[in-house]
Design a protein around this motif. Structure first.
Motif, PDB file in Angstrom:
ATOM      1  N   ARG A 151       0.833  -1.202   0.000  1.00 40.31           N
ATOM      2  CA  ARG A 151       0.000   0.000   0.000  1.00 40.31           C
ATOM      3  C   ARG A 151       0.872   1.259   0.000  1.00 40.31           C
ATOM      4  O   ARG A 151       0.566   2.235  -0.685  1.00 40.31           O
ATOM      5  N   GLU A 152       1.965   1.210   0.756  1.00 38.47           N
ATOM      6  CA  GLU A 152       2.879   2.359   0.823  1.00 38.47           C
ATOM      7  C   GLU A 152       3.453   2.681  -0.559  1.00 38.47           C
ATOM      8  O   GLU A 152       3.512   3.847  -0.967  1.00 38.47           O
ATOM      9  N   GLU A 153       3.859   1.641  -1.281  1.00 39.48           N
ATOM     10  CA  GLU A 153       4.392   1.850  -2.636  1.00 39.48           C
ATOM     11  C   GLU A 153       3.316   2.397  -3.565  1.00 39.48           C
ATOM     12  O   GLU A 153       3.584   3.286  -4.387  1.00 39.48           O
ATOM     13  N   ALA A 154       2.108   1.848  -3.443  1.00 40.88           N
ATOM     14  CA  ALA A 154       1.009   2.310  -4.293  1.00 40.88           C
ATOM     15  C   ALA A 154       0.696   3.776  -4.016  1.00 40.88           C
ATOM     16  O   ALA A 154       0.463   4.565  -4.940  1.00 40.88           O
ATOM     17  N   LEU A 155       0.698   4.154  -2.755  1.00 43.89           N
ATOM     18  CA  LEU A 155       0.447   5.552  -2.388  1.00 43.89           C
ATOM     19  C   LEU A 155       1.535   6.461  -2.952  1.00 43.89           C
ATOM     20  O   LEU A 155       1.250   7.573  -3.410  1.00 43.89           O
ATOM     21  N   ARG A 156       2.769   5.995  -2.926  1.00 41.13           N
ATOM     22  CA  ARG A 156       3.880   6.802  -3.445  1.00 41.13           C
ATOM     23  C   ARG A 156       3.723   7.021  -4.948  1.00 41.13           C
ATOM     24  O   ARG A 156       3.962   8.122  -5.461  1.00 41.13           O
ATOM     25  N   ILE A 157       3.297   5.981  -5.656  1.00 39.47           N
ATOM     26  CA  ILE A 157       3.119   6.094  -7.108  1.00 39.47           C
ATOM     27  C   ILE A 157       1.968   7.045  -7.441  1.00 39.47           C
ATOM     28  O   ILE A 157       2.095   7.928  -8.289  1.00 39.47           O
ATOM     29  N   THR A 158       0.832   6.869  -6.772  1.00 40.04           N
ATOM     30  CA  THR A 158      -0.325   7.722  -7.082  1.00 40.04           C
ATOM     31  C   THR A 158      -0.062   9.172  -6.689  1.00 40.04           C
ATOM     32  O   THR A 158      -0.587  10.093  -7.320  1.00 40.04           O
ATOM     33  N   ALA A 159       0.767   9.374  -5.658  1.00 37.52           N
ATOM     34  CA  ALA A 159       1.080  10.740  -5.221  1.00 37.52           C
ATOM     35  C   ALA A 159       1.894  11.490  -6.274  1.00 37.52           C
ATOM     36  O   ALA A 159       1.901  12.730  -6.291  1.00 37.52           O
TER      37      ALA A 159
END
Length: 200
Positions: A151-159
């Motif tokens: 989830r942390e990686e996904a949040l970083r990408i979408t950010a």
């Protein structure tokens, strides 16, 4: 000829919507496909990428390690800009060629599917924009599942990307793909009949 830009955030289902459009008879030009051509083995684009980011971005077969490059550019704005300066002009050039070819073939409507249509300044290639969007939580779940990431990686990408709400404001048509595929397919068909059917 009417050129419609089809865009949306990562993991919003642009490819699914484009497939539904193609099944209805629409001509679709895929910017992701063009981006792969731009950095294919032996291409000037790949040579420039290696010169900027290093040979460690290549797989053993000489092709681009897209996942490795992604891990670099999604955490560093400057590196992402350097990548975009290399690939975006070439993608726009190829897109313009494909659109012109579609016109020569007699197509009256062409969809140009480009994830970064707005961000890359390629809006001038299209007459209008359709945006595929989903609920932000659905986007995260789909991205995690698709890429096998946390989830942390996904949040970083979408950010790193334009927020979905902001992107949707650019769309004359907004397609909500939060539901199951069959629901989105029905929605796309309804929009197609209203917007495109009379042009065929």
């Amino acid at each position: 000829m009417r050129v419609i830009g089809l865009t949306g955030g990562i993991a919003t289902g642009k490819s699914s919507v484009a497939r539904f459009i193609a099944e209805l008879g629409g001509a679709v030009i895929d910017a992701d496909e063009l981006s792969r051509q731009v950095v294919s083995p032996g291409s000037p684009g790949l040579e420039r990428l290696v010169a900027v980011f290093g040979e460690e971005m290549l797989l053993p077969d000489g092709s681009l390690d897209r996942k490795r490059l992604g891990r670099v550019v999604f955490v560093d704005d400057e590196q992402r800009r350097r990548l975009e300066q290399i690939v975006h002009p070439e993608i726009r050039r190829l897109a313009a060629e494909r659109i012109a070819a579609a016109a020569d073939e007699g197509h009256r409507t062409v969809f140009y599917m480009a994830p970064l249509l707005i961000e890359a300044g390629a809006s001038e290639l299209v007459d209008e924009i359709w945006v595929v969007t989903v609920d932000p939580e659905v986007q995260l779940e789909r991205l995690m599942l698709r890429d096998g990431i946390t989830r942390e990686e996904a949040l970083r990408i979408t950010a790193c990307q334009m927020p979905l709400g902001e992107k949707a404001r650019h769309g004359r048509i907004v397609i909500d793909n939060s539901g199951p595929p069959a629901e989105t397919q029905r929605l796309v068909k309804d929009i197609w009949l209203k917007e495109i059917g009379s042009e065929l």
